[in-house]
Write a protein that holds these residues in place. Structure first.
Motif, PDB file in Angstrom:
ATOM      1  N   ARG A   1       0.830  -1.213   0.000  1.00  0.00           N
ATOM      2  CA  ARG A   1       0.000   0.000   0.000  1.00  0.00           C
ATOM      3  C   ARG A   1       0.864   1.262   0.000  1.00  0.00           C
ATOM      4  N   LYS A   2       0.189   2.387  -0.286  1.00  0.00           N
ATOM      5  CA  LYS A   2       0.846   3.695  -0.162  1.00  0.00           C
ATOM      6  C   LYS A   2       0.446   4.302   1.189  1.00  0.00           C
ATOM      7  N   PRO A   3       1.308   5.166   1.751  1.00  0.00           N
ATOM      8  CA  PRO A   3       1.027   5.692   3.102  1.00  0.00           C
ATOM      9  C   PRO A   3      -0.372   6.294   3.270  1.00  0.00           C
ATOM     10  N   ASN A   4      -0.869   7.037   2.241  1.00  0.00           N
ATOM     11  CA  ASN A   4      -2.159   7.700   2.472  1.00  0.00           C
ATOM     12  C   ASN A   4      -3.350   6.747   2.415  1.00  0.00           C
ATOM     13  N   GLN A   5      -3.072   5.459   2.178  1.00  0.00           N
ATOM     14  CA  GLN A   5      -4.156   4.477   2.239  1.00  0.00           C
ATOM     15  C   GLN A   5      -4.274   3.877   3.633  1.00  0.00           C
ATOM     16  N   LEU A   6      -3.398   4.309   4.549  1.00  0.00           N
ATOM     17  CA  LEU A   6      -3.374   3.726   5.890  1.00  0.00           C
ATOM     18  C   LEU A   6      -4.047   4.660   6.889  1.00  0.00           C
ATOM     19  N   SER A   7      -4.551   4.056   7.970  1.00  0.00           N
ATOM     20  CA  SER A   7      -5.119   4.866   9.043  1.00  0.00           C
ATOM     21  C   SER A   7      -3.979   5.480   9.853  1.00  0.00           C
ATOM     22  N   GLY A   8      -4.344   6.435  10.716  1.00  0.00           N
ATOM     23  CA  GLY A   8      -3.332   7.115  11.523  1.00  0.00           C
ATOM     24  C   GLY A   8      -2.517   6.148  12.365  1.00  0.00           C
ATOM     25  N   GLY A   9      -3.203   5.191  12.992  1.00  0.00           N
ATOM     26  CA  GLY A   9      -2.498   4.245  13.846  1.00  0.00           C
ATOM     27  C   GLY A   9      -1.555   3.362  13.041  1.00  0.00           C
ATOM     28  N   GLN A  10      -1.994   2.977  11.838  1.00  0.00           N
ATOM     29  CA  GLN A  10      -1.140   2.146  10.980  1.00  0.00           C
ATOM     30  C   GLN A  10       0.081   2.930  10.517  1.00  0.00           C
ATOM     31  N   GLN A  11      -0.143   4.225  10.140  1.00  0.00           N
ATOM     32  CA  GLN A  11       0.980   5.057   9.710  1.00  0.00           C
ATOM     33  C   GLN A  11       2.001   5.174  10.833  1.00  0.00           C
TER      34      GLN A  11
END
Lengths: 297, 379, 265
Positions: free
Chosen positions: B135-145
């Motif tokens: 995935r790309k970073p902006n596809q992740l939730s805050g906690g995942q990032q």
């Protein structure tokens, strides 16, 4: 040991900083040199030409520091000069009136169509500026549907025209520079946090007050940029006057073009060019100062 | 690794570290040793110099003077990419154009590490996000990032991991979960963590040692329990939790416990918790340590009489009282709702008591409210 | 208020926007429609539908020569202006240096100068140095007026870049060169592409400056201007329409690819 280490560290750092000080100049150099040779030097040449007088033979001129070239230029083309600023001003106002709601709609009311609509605002640029002007000439012209309909409905008599009128020239200018107005407006409107408008509504402002007191002030940078980007090219334009106007709607651009390319009166054309440029610069400075925008670029 | 300094390990030592921006001194002559393998928190209000300290350790800011070293290696003027230090940035700073996998592999690739794939997989497993590698970073939730930012840093096994308000952008529940997870990961990998935060709860949950910073200086350093139970300054007393600070004077300090006179009442204060320079003292007591009963009830320990409840708020686990004292000060009392008696009401006359060992004494010449506006709890 | 007026007032701005877009696109639609006109000489009145103009876009004398020149000039001018402008944008967006305000003015001036003044002054210089206006003088002029627009576009992109991304790269063992190659440049690239597209459309569309500095070299706008006076051949409409469509497709595809690369679902 540690002091020695610290010292070399400091020296290294200084060396790096020094090198870095030169980097921006290296990056700037090619572009700056280009702009100096092909923009500043020509402007200087223009200034020097503006005070020359006719030498022997057509197209040869000698420097005589004849500053009355300016007075001559103004007195012979005063009408066109004023008309240029009048038309450019009108076109800018109309473009602002048309663009603001358009930019507002794209920024706040377009949902997922936003990017597509944005492309559509720029899209007219992709079709040649001259072709579009010619298209307007033909749409509004004697053979076009618009005038025929108006005449059929007896709104226009056979003597009334749409083209070859001041109206057509201003309309053409408005149309041609509209995206220059809409884009900066959109950019600054888009940056406004929609919650600010909601907060204003929450604080008992109705829609009109919110627009006047919150939206408009926050979009001022876009208004300034848009009006400048419209006014400047409009004031120097001569295509619209040429294609959509009549001899009575000639603008200063038409005069300069004719003096250069047809009459070969270089000093007169140079003097007029300078007058146009300096007037625009003064107007721009005054306007920017009033609008309170700092960084121009 | 090629550079000697990247293999440096040992304690992080800051010596006379100072950073000024023009007139403003952000970090003022800081001396600090952070032991290898510890979870260390720099705690303080915004603008106290904690982030500037962190950035100097990372190499993103150059000190005005002083020295930074890891073990025996001086890294004061070393480039950020030559330091054995990695950072988990505030808002994570994940590279938006690279996949999660490439984000984590970034540091390994730059260092020319051989088994990139294996290490990236291990790091992804550690943060339990193996399925998101492409995935790309902006596809992740805050906690995942947040977890990816952590994985991207620790995959390099730095001597030191810096965390700049790492949980600030997460909501409360997620923050709590991540606090536990971070602590677990730190124990797992054994890297020194230096954690910068303005959230006292976050610091207390995770860190072994906390340094409370204020105006570029360290106010007090110690374990969470030490800082909470035995603060040395009113700033620490107010910034970590809440405190009642009452003006008093020491009338007898001959025994192991000093006797303090507060507006006519005599109370006891253990000498090892007395930080006053002279007889003038700010007597401190935490609100939850105070027992409260209707006036006339027999009490033991340090006893304060004559209070009237001016405000009572029931908040489930406890009831919080404001008690107006005869000398005009309002004291805070948190009473656990654990004994079945109905809460006291506004206007009730009360008597309060607490065990003398909970009392702490601060120098009487300080501002009794220092640090309380900066406390996020009082926001 | 009844239902109809409430609907009208709520959607007033949208109705207005639709009219606004119709106004923007009317001449383009006109140009497109008349590219199918079976006109013999002047393309003023609708005669009948034909595909001949599209099958044979070079049918009108000189139109493809002019188009070819415009494309060549556009590519060259875009190439040089994008390189020079991008370098300047990095200097402006990334470094503190003395003389910044002077450079700022120098970048702003060409945008604040009417095209006719720039065109006329360049011609004055070329003539006084004994230069014959032609293909290369057009390229030089186009590079000159495109640079400022490139600088502004790329600089905006650089300014919007989060400095923490570069710091993170440095923190992760990338030296200055690697940081630029892996992080800074890929993130600024869309801005450079936008600047190049802008430069190309400014160059391709320019008439005023070109007219002064072109000598007898023909460009597409010049062709349109000259033939407009005796009736534009329908082939000009074909070329204008296809340029419009091609550019639109490039931008839309670019947007789509950009969105995919950014990972938006």
């Amino acid at each position: 040991m540690s002091t020695a280490l610290l010292h070399t560290g400091t020296h290294e750092k200084k060396a790096v900083l020094k090198k870095k000080k030169l980097i921006p100049y290296w990056l700037l150099a090619p572009g700056i040199i280009w702009l100096i040779i092909f923009f500043l030097v020509p402007i200087y040449q223009l200034i020097s030409t503006s005070t020359q007088t006719q030498g022997f033979g057509i197209g040869t001129y000698v420097q005589t520091y004849r500053f009355s070239n300016f007075a001559d230029a103004i007195s012979s083309s005063r009408a066109q000069l004023f008309r240029s600023f009048e038309y450019a001003f009108l076109a800018t106002v109309f473009a602002l009136i048309i663009s603001y709601p358009l930019a507002y709609a794209v920024a706040f009311k377009s949902g997922r169509w936003k990017n597509t609509l944005l492309v559509l605002i720029v899209a007219p640029f992709f079709c040649s500026f001259l072709l579009r002007t010619v298209a307007w000439e033909q749409i509004l012209g004697e053979q076009g549907l618009v005038i025929k309909t108006l005449r059929f409905l007896h709104i226009f008599s056979a003597q009334d025209h749409l083209t070859a009128t001041p109206f057509a020239v201003v309309a053409g200018l408005t149309y041609n520079f509209l995206p220059f107005m809409t884009l900066p407006l959109y950019a600054s409107l888009e940056r406004i946090d929609i919650r600010m408008m909601e907060a204003s509504g929450d604080l008992y402002a109705n829609a009109i007050t919110t627009f006047r007191r919150v939206t408009v002030p926050l979009s001022m940078p876009g208004v300034v940029a848009g009006t400048l980007l419209t006014f400047i090219p409009a004031a120097g334009d001569y295509i619209n006057a040429e294609l959509l106007g009549n001899p009575g709607t000639k603008m200063i651009g038409n005069v300069i073009e004719a003096r250069y390319l047809a009459i070969v009166d270089y000093p007169g054309a140079a003097a007029l060019s300078l007058i146009l440029m300096v007037t625009i610069l003064i107007l721009v400075m005054a306007y920017v100062k009033r609008a309170g925008t700092e960084e121009l670029v | 690794m090629v550079d000697a300094s990247t293999s440096a390990h040992g304690d992080l030592t800051l010596t006379n570290l100072t950073k000024s921006f023009g007139e403003f001194v952000a970090v003022d002559d800081l001396d600090l040793v952070i032991p290898q393998g510890s979870f260390f928190a720099l705690l303080g209000p915004s603008g106290c110099g904690k982030t500037t300290t962190l950035r100097m350790v990372a190499g993103l800011e150059e000190p005005t003077s002083g020295k930074i070293s890891i073990g025996k290696t001086d890294i004061t003027f070393e480039k950020p990419y030559k330091r054995p230090v990695n950072t988990v940035f505030q808002n994570y700073a994940l590279f938006p154009h690279l996949s999660i996998y490439e984000n984590i592999a970034f540091g390994l690739r730059r260092r020319g590490v051989k088994d990139v794939d294996k290490q990236v997989q291990n790091a992804l497993e550690l943060v339990e996000l193996t399925h998101l590698a492409s995935r790309k970073p902006n596809q992740l939730s805050g906690g995942q990032q947040q977890r990816i930012a952590l994985a991207r840093a620790i995959v390099n096994r730095p001597a030191l991991l810096l965390l700049d308000e790492p949980l600030g952008a997460l909501d409360l529940k997620l923050r709590r979960a991540m606090q536990i997870e971070l602590k677990w990961i730190q124990t797992e990998v054994g890297i020194t963590f230096v954690h910068v935060t303005h959230d006292q709860e976050e610091a207390m949950t995770m860190a072994d040692t906390i340094a409370v910073m204020n105006e570029g200086k360290i106010e007090q350093m110690g374990s969470p329990a030490d800082l909470y139970d035995n603060p040395r300054t009113s700033f620490v007393a107010n910034f970590l939790g809440q405190s009642n600070l009452i003006k008093g004077s020491i009338v007898d300090s001959s025994g192991g416990s000093a006797v303090v006179d507060i507006f006519g009442t005599k109370v006891g204060l253990a000498q090892d918790r007395n930080h006053a320079h002279d007889s003038s003292v700010l007597l401190g007591i935490r609100p939850e340590k105070i027992r409260i009963q209707p006036a006339g009830t027999a009490m033991h320990g340090n006893i304060l009489e004559g209070g009237v409840i001016s405000d009572a708020s029931y908040i489930g686990v406890s009831t919080q009282y404001q008690v107006e004292m005869p000398w005009g000060q309002e004291l805070m009392v948190f009473e656990q709702n654990d004994d079945g008696t109905p809460p006291l009401a506004k206007g009730d006359a009360v008597v309060m008591s607490w065990e003398p060992i909970f009392t702490f004494g601060l120098a009487g010449d300080q501002d009794a409210t220092a640090g309380s506006e900066a406390n996020p709890d009082s926001e | 208020m009844n239902k109809a007026t409430r609907w009208f007032s709520r959607n007033l701005i949208r109705i207005y926007a639709v009219i606004g877009f119709a106004y923007l696109f009317l001449p383009i639609v006109y140009t497109f429609v008349f590219s199918f006109n079976d006109s013999k000489k002047s393309n003023l009145v609708w005669v009948g539908f034909t595909l001949n103009n599209w099958k044979n876009p070079c049918g009108a004398p000189d139109v493809c020569n002019a188009l070819g020149n415009s494309l060549k000039i556009g590519v060259l001018a875009t190439f040089f202006a994008t390189i020079l402008g991008t370098l300047m944008a990095f200097a402006m967006g990334r470094y503190a240096f003395k003389g910044r305000s002077v450079v700022n003015i120098l970048i702003f001036l060409p945008m604040a100068t009417p095209e006719i003044v720039m065109g006329a002054s360049l011609l004055t210089m070329f003539i006084s140095f004994g230069f014959n206006p032609g293909f290369w003088t057009i390229v030089i002029a186009h590079v000159m007026f495109c640079i400022s627009f490139v600088v502004v576009t790329v600089k905006a992109r650089i300014a919007s870049l989060d400095p923490r991304l570069e710091q993170a790269a440095m923190d992760l063992y990338a030296d200055e060169r690697e940081t630029f190659r892996r992080i800074t440049f890929p993130l600024v690239a869309p801005g450079i592409a936008a600047a190049a597209l802008l430069a190309f459309s400014l160059s391709f569309d320019d008439f005023i400056i070109t007219n002064f500095n072109s000598g007898d070299v023909n460009t597409f706008p010049k062709f349109v201007y000259i033939s407009a006076q005796r009736g534009l051949p329908a082939q000009a409409n074909v070329i204008g329409s296809s340029m419009f469509l091609i550019a639109l497709i490039i931008v839309l595809v670019g947007q789509f690819v950009g969105r995919k690369r950014a990972g938006v679902r």
